[in-house]
Design a protein around this motif. Structure first.
Motif, PDB file in Angstrom:
ATOM      1  N   ASP A  73     -19.244   0.004   5.934  1.00 50.31           N
ATOM      2  CA  ASP A  73     -20.297   0.940   5.545  1.00 50.31           C
ATOM      3  C   ASP A  73     -20.500   0.724   4.048  1.00 50.31           C
ATOM      4  N   THR A  74     -21.554   0.012   3.697  1.00 55.26           N
ATOM      5  CA  THR A  74     -21.741  -0.346   2.293  1.00 55.26           C
ATOM      6  C   THR A  74     -22.068   0.875   1.436  1.00 55.26           C
ATOM      7  N   ASP A  75     -22.699   1.873   2.017  1.00 57.95           N
ATOM      8  CA  ASP A  75     -23.009   3.081   1.255  1.00 57.95           C
ATOM      9  C   ASP A  75     -21.737   3.811   0.827  1.00 57.95           C
ATOM     10  N   GLU A  76     -20.723   3.746   1.691  1.00 58.54           N
ATOM     11  CA  GLU A  76     -19.458   4.420   1.415  1.00 58.54           C
ATOM     12  C   GLU A  76     -18.409   3.481   0.824  1.00 58.54           C
ATOM     13  N   ASN A  77     -18.775   2.208   0.621  1.00 60.74           N
ATOM     14  CA  ASN A  77     -17.810   1.208   0.123  1.00 60.74           C
ATOM     15  C   ASN A  77     -16.537   1.215   0.955  1.00 60.74           C
ATOM     16  N   THR A  78     -16.721   1.264   2.260  1.00 58.07           N
ATOM     17  CA  THR A  78     -15.581   1.392   3.166  1.00 58.07           C
ATOM     18  C   THR A  78     -15.649   0.338   4.260  1.00 58.07           C
ATOM     19  N   VAL A  79     -14.499  -0.207   4.566  1.00 56.89           N
ATOM     20  CA  VAL A  79     -14.352  -1.148   5.672  1.00 56.89           C
ATOM     21  C   VAL A  79     -13.454  -0.499   6.713  1.00 56.89           C
ATOM     22  N   TYR A  80     -13.807  -0.668   7.974  1.00 55.02           N
ATOM     23  CA  TYR A  80     -13.061  -0.064   9.073  1.00 55.02           C
ATOM     24  C   TYR A  80     -12.430  -1.134   9.946  1.00 55.02           C
ATOM     25  N   LEU A  81     -11.303  -0.792  10.520  1.00 50.49           N
ATOM     26  CA  LEU A  81     -10.686  -1.632  11.530  1.00 50.49           C
ATOM     27  C   LEU A  81     -10.445  -0.761  12.753  1.00 50.49           C
ATOM     28  N   GLN A  82     -11.300  -0.936  13.746  1.00 48.80           N
ATOM     29  CA  GLN A  82     -11.137  -0.198  14.999  1.00 48.80           C
ATOM     30  C   GLN A  82     -10.215  -0.984  15.904  1.00 48.80           C
ATOM     31  N   MET A  83      -9.156  -0.338  16.339  1.00 49.58           N
ATOM     32  CA  MET A  83      -8.139  -1.013  17.147  1.00 49.58           C
ATOM     33  C   MET A  83      -8.059  -0.355  18.518  1.00 49.58           C
ATOM     34  N   ASN A  84      -8.282  -1.135  19.563  1.00 45.76           N
ATOM     35  CA  ASN A  84      -8.262  -0.642  20.931  1.00 45.76           C
ATOM     36  C   ASN A  84      -7.168  -1.335  21.722  1.00 45.76           C
ATOM     37  N   ASP A  85      -6.779  -0.698  22.830  1.00 46.61           N
ATOM     38  CA  ASP A  85      -5.759  -1.283  23.714  1.00 46.61           C
ATOM     39  C   ASP A  85      -4.555  -1.759  22.905  1.00 46.61           C
ATOM     40  N   LEU A  86      -4.052  -0.887  22.075  1.00 48.48           N
ATOM     41  CA  LEU A  86      -2.935  -1.254  21.202  1.00 48.48           C
ATOM     42  C   LEU A  86      -1.678  -1.564  22.004  1.00 48.48           C
ATOM     43  N   LYS A  87      -0.903  -2.504  21.488  1.00 49.78           N
ATOM     44  CA  LYS A  87       0.318  -2.953  22.140  1.00 49.78           C
ATOM     45  C   LYS A  87       1.494  -2.726  21.191  1.00 49.78           C
ATOM     46  N   PRO A  88       2.697  -2.616  21.730  1.00 50.24           N
ATOM     47  CA  PRO A  88       3.857  -2.443  20.847  1.00 50.24           C
ATOM     48  C   PRO A  88       3.954  -3.546  19.795  1.00 50.24           C
TER      49      PRO A  88
END
Length: 125
Positions: A73-88
């Protein structure tokens, strides 16, 4: 001076989802990309995903393709990492980094001059 700050870590069960955030607390000059790295206990730090400032070009480690998604989100100067189906095996300290990197070398730590303090993600089975 800390210039990138991670947040959003926390305990999650296998199969669950979590979204990490990385915000620039101060300008990171001379950079063309932001990346997520992780370091599991007893292992070396490895690159997980990268996004270039255009927001169009991304790349992922083979071990996370199809499960993790990096966005910005360039307006918020933020980068996201969405993590799904997480494993140990995703259990690690996750770090955000900003740097200047060619596409083929995005996972080399020495390409990044700005690092956050890390956020812990334990995944239980």
């Amino acid at each position: 001076q800390v210039q990138v700050v991670e947040s959003g870590g926390g305990s999650v069960q296998a199969g669950g989802s979590l979204t990490l955030s990385c915000t620039e607390s101060a300008p990171t000059y001379g950079t063309n990309c932001m990346a997520w790295f992780r370091q599991a206990p007893g292992k070396e730090r490895e690159g997980v995903a990268v996004i270039y400032t255009s927001g169009v070009i991304t790349n992922y480690a083979d071990s996370v393709k199809g499960r993790l998604n990096i966005s910005q989100d360039t307006d918020e100067n933020t980068v996201y990492l969405q993590m799904n189906d997480l494993k140990p095996e995703d259990t690690a300290m996750y770090y955000c980094a900003a740097g200047i990197s060619a596409f083929n070398f995005w996972d080399r730590e020495n390409m990044y001059g700005y690092w956050g303090q890390g956020t812990q993600v334990p995944v239980s089975s």
